[in-house]
Write an enzyme that holds these catalytic residues in place. Structure first.
Site: not given
Ligand code: PAF
Length: 286
Positions: A26, A29, A33, A57, A153
């Site tokens: 998202m 960064l 990431h 979300q 997740q």
């Molecule tokens: O982990 C994240 O940053 C988000 O949940 C994802 C996997 C990019 C989905 O929007």
């Protein structure tokens, strides 16, 4: 690095037969990431990163509008980390009509821990991830890397990919930590300087729980509940508002069986001021 803002541009850049190694994000960064991007690079022919802040979300009261958007810095960091293709659709591109078809992950895994405190969160995550995977892997199979920082997740995405037979190998990336042990997160940027110093206490509380389990703590339900409650009370006494600190089985995130060998993970989520932080630690077997 080439940037695709539309699906058509993405398809033109990802030729059929190319094996993408994909890291969805998202944005905003950080080193965590970038470590996933570096991990992804040798796993495919072309490294693809997406930046998309997924409204689905976020609950209505959550920080969708405030979520940090740092496009120029993100692009520079991705270029330096060796990303080949950046997919950055806007909402109209990814959701050209209201997204009424959604992925409902199984309640027994999705409605506990994060899903209990953020109802609907994993519906939003799984829906966007399914969509991103179908965009990136339209030309053929490849690899997608997800961080273990979002442990639940990662488990839900693994299950979704398996049950829908998606042509994607899911690879887990280890959590990156600051030198004091705080798990890197985009939300750390919301912490004030004093909160930033305090923030490490979440991972310390999880370490203490993990240590207790490793030292052979009673795994019975009432002993576990006591241990978890104590850990939450210690954080609360320092000014945190903990949602949960929990000892769970790695296999299904359920409470441990009272006896028998089982791999465990401790997970926690707590609010410090206005910032909600999450973290987890896999318990190493004694
Ligand atoms: O982990 C994240 O940053 C988000 O949940 C994802 C996997 C990019 C989905 O929007």
């Amino acid at each position: 690095m080439q940037v695709a803002h539309t699906l058509l541009e993405l398809r033109q850049l990802l030729q059929p037969g190319m094996r993408p190694a994909f890291v969805p994000t998202m944005g905003n960064l950080h080193a965590g990431h970038l470590a996933l991007v570096r991990q992804a690079r040798p796993l495919g022919d072309t490294t693809v990163v997406s930046i998309f802040v997924n409204r689905l979300q976020f609950l209505p009261h959550e920080d969708f509008d405030a979520y940090p958007r740092t496009w120029a810095a993100d692009c520079a960091q991705l270029e330096a980390a060796g990303c080949d293709v950046l997919f950055a659709p806007n909402e109209a591109e990814l959701y050209p009509e209201p997204q009424t078809y959604k992925v409902h992950p199984p309640a027994e895994l999705a409605d506990l821990l994060e899903g209990f405190f953020r109802p609907g969160f994993f519906i939003g995550v799984c829906t966007v991830v399914l969509k991103l995977l179908s965009c990136v892997f339209a030309g053929g199979p490849g690899v997608a890397v997800f961080g273990k920082k979002d442990y639940q997740q990662l488990m839900l995405i693994r299950g979704m990919v398996r049950q829908f037979a998606l042509p994607v190998q899911v690879v887990a990336g280890d959590t990156c930590r600051a030198s004091d042990g705080l798990a890197l997160s985009s939300r750390n940027g919301f912490l004030s300087p004093t909160e930033r110093i305090e923030a490490v206490q979440l991972s310390l509380a999880l370490q203490a729980l993990a240590q207790a389990v490793q030292n052979g703590a009673d795994l019975g339900a009432s002993a576990m509940a006591k241990l978890e409650a104590q850990a939450m009370q210690s954080l609360a006494a320092r000014g945190w508002q903990p949602d949960y600190l929990a000892v769970r089985r790695q296999s299904d995130l359920q409470a441990p069986a009272p006896s028998g060998a089982q791999a465990m993970v401790v997970l926690g989520a707590a609010r410090l001021g206005n910032t909600r932080l999450i973290d987890n630690l896999e318990v190493t077997s004694p």
